[in-house]
Design a protein around this motif. Structure first.
Motif, PDB file in Angstrom:
ATOM      1  N   ALA A   1       0.841  -1.202   0.000  1.00  0.00           N
ATOM      2  CA  ALA A   1       0.000   0.000   0.000  1.00  0.00           C
ATOM      3  C   ALA A   1       0.874   1.249   0.000  1.00  0.00           C
ATOM      4  N   LYS A   2       1.877   1.259   0.850  1.00  0.00           N
ATOM      5  CA  LYS A   2       2.783   2.406   0.909  1.00  0.00           C
ATOM      6  C   LYS A   2       3.540   2.563  -0.416  1.00  0.00           C
ATOM      7  N   LEU A   3       4.059   1.469  -0.935  1.00  0.00           N
ATOM      8  CA  LEU A   3       4.796   1.493  -2.193  1.00  0.00           C
ATOM      9  C   LEU A   3       3.924   2.010  -3.338  1.00  0.00           C
ATOM     10  N   GLY A   4       2.700   1.503  -3.443  1.00  0.00           N
ATOM     11  CA  GLY A   4       1.797   1.925  -4.516  1.00  0.00           C
ATOM     12  C   GLY A   4       1.475   3.404  -4.459  1.00  0.00           C
ATOM     13  N   MET A   5       1.214   3.907  -3.255  1.00  0.00           N
ATOM     14  CA  MET A   5       0.915   5.328  -3.118  1.00  0.00           C
ATOM     15  C   MET A   5       2.135   6.170  -3.487  1.00  0.00           C
ATOM     16  N   GLU A   6       3.307   5.768  -3.032  1.00  0.00           N
ATOM     17  CA  GLU A   6       4.522   6.527  -3.343  1.00  0.00           C
ATOM     18  C   GLU A   6       4.819   6.518  -4.839  1.00  0.00           C
ATOM     19  N   LYS A   7       4.650   5.378  -5.472  1.00  0.00           N
ATOM     20  CA  LYS A   7       5.017   5.244  -6.888  1.00  0.00           C
ATOM     21  C   LYS A   7       3.981   5.877  -7.822  1.00  0.00           C
ATOM     22  N   MET A   8       2.684   5.704  -7.522  1.00  0.00           N
ATOM     23  CA  MET A   8       1.661   6.044  -8.510  1.00  0.00           C
ATOM     24  C   MET A   8       0.868   7.306  -8.225  1.00  0.00           C
ATOM     25  N   ASN A   9       0.598   7.622  -6.970  1.00  0.00           N
ATOM     26  CA  ASN A   9      -0.310   8.725  -6.640  1.00  0.00           C
ATOM     27  C   ASN A   9       0.236  10.056  -7.142  1.00  0.00           C
ATOM     28  N   GLY A  10      -0.531  10.708  -8.013  1.00  0.00           N
ATOM     29  CA  GLY A  10      -0.150  11.997  -8.560  1.00  0.00           C
ATOM     30  C   GLY A  10       0.869  11.925  -9.684  1.00  0.00           C
ATOM     31  N   LYS A  11       1.231  10.722 -10.125  1.00  0.00           N
ATOM     32  CA  LYS A  11       2.284  10.575 -11.132  1.00  0.00           C
ATOM     33  C   LYS A  11       1.800   9.972 -12.442  1.00  0.00           C
ATOM     34  N   ILE A  12       0.526   9.601 -12.507  1.00  0.00           N
ATOM     35  CA  ILE A  12      -0.039   9.020 -13.724  1.00  0.00           C
ATOM     36  C   ILE A  12      -1.243   9.877 -14.120  1.00  0.00           C
ATOM     37  N   ASP A  13      -1.167  10.525 -15.265  1.00  0.00           N
ATOM     38  CA  ASP A  13      -2.213  11.467 -15.685  1.00  0.00           C
ATOM     39  C   ASP A  13      -3.593  10.831 -15.779  1.00  0.00           C
ATOM     40  N   ALA A  14      -3.669   9.581 -16.179  1.00  0.00           N
ATOM     41  CA  ALA A  14      -4.961   8.910 -16.368  1.00  0.00           C
ATOM     42  C   ALA A  14      -5.590   8.478 -15.043  1.00  0.00           C
ATOM     43  N   LEU A  15      -4.938   8.773 -13.950  1.00  0.00           N
ATOM     44  CA  LEU A  15      -5.396   8.373 -12.615  1.00  0.00           C
ATOM     45  C   LEU A  15      -5.958   9.601 -11.899  1.00  0.00           C
ATOM     46  N   LEU A  16      -7.287   9.643 -11.704  1.00  0.00           N
ATOM     47  CA  LEU A  16      -7.904  10.774 -11.011  1.00  0.00           C
ATOM     48  C   LEU A  16      -7.712  10.683  -9.507  1.00  0.00           C
ATOM     49  N   SER A  17      -7.884   9.476  -8.951  1.00  0.00           N
ATOM     50  CA  SER A  17      -7.690   9.273  -7.517  1.00  0.00           C
ATOM     51  C   SER A  17      -7.226   7.848  -7.281  1.00  0.00           C
TER      52      SER A  17
END
Length: 102
Positions: free
Chosen positions: A27-43
């Motif tokens: 969970a921590k790894l996924g949030m660090e790697k992906m959150n706010g870093k992939i344009d197609a991801l709203l939340s």
């Protein structure tokens, strides 16, 4: 808006770590790697704390939102997502997913 829900059961085959410990790590790894870093991801949410009323065996749940199925596909093929998914697959024993519009 498209909601993407994926949940996994987890097992450590190398270090005998507790599945809950692995879920917290992922969970921590996924949030660090992906959150706010992939344009197609709203939340993005990665959840590893479940109520006793949960009827499925699950240690980790991902809930993401996207504008469309096209953007979900863009997210799925993004190298950042693929890197995270590759790490997660080391521990996953099962995967389930549901996508819905709301």
């Amino acid at each position: 808006m498209l909601h993407h829900l994926v949940w996994w059961t987890l097992k450590d085959t190398e270090n005998n770590k507790d599945p809950k410990e692995i879920a917290l790590y992922l969970a921590k790894l996924g949030m660090e790697k992906m959150n706010g870093k992939i344009d197609a991801l709203l939340s993005l949410e990665l959840i590893c704390d479940f109520a006793n009323t949960t009827t499925q065996e699950v240690q980790l749940l991902l809930h993401s939102t996207h504008k469309s199925e096209k953007e979900l596909a863009e997210y799925a093929s993004n190298p950042i997502h693929i890197e995270f998914a590759t790490e997660l697959k080391k521990y996953a024993t099962s995967r389930q997913a549901i996508d819905y519009f709301a």
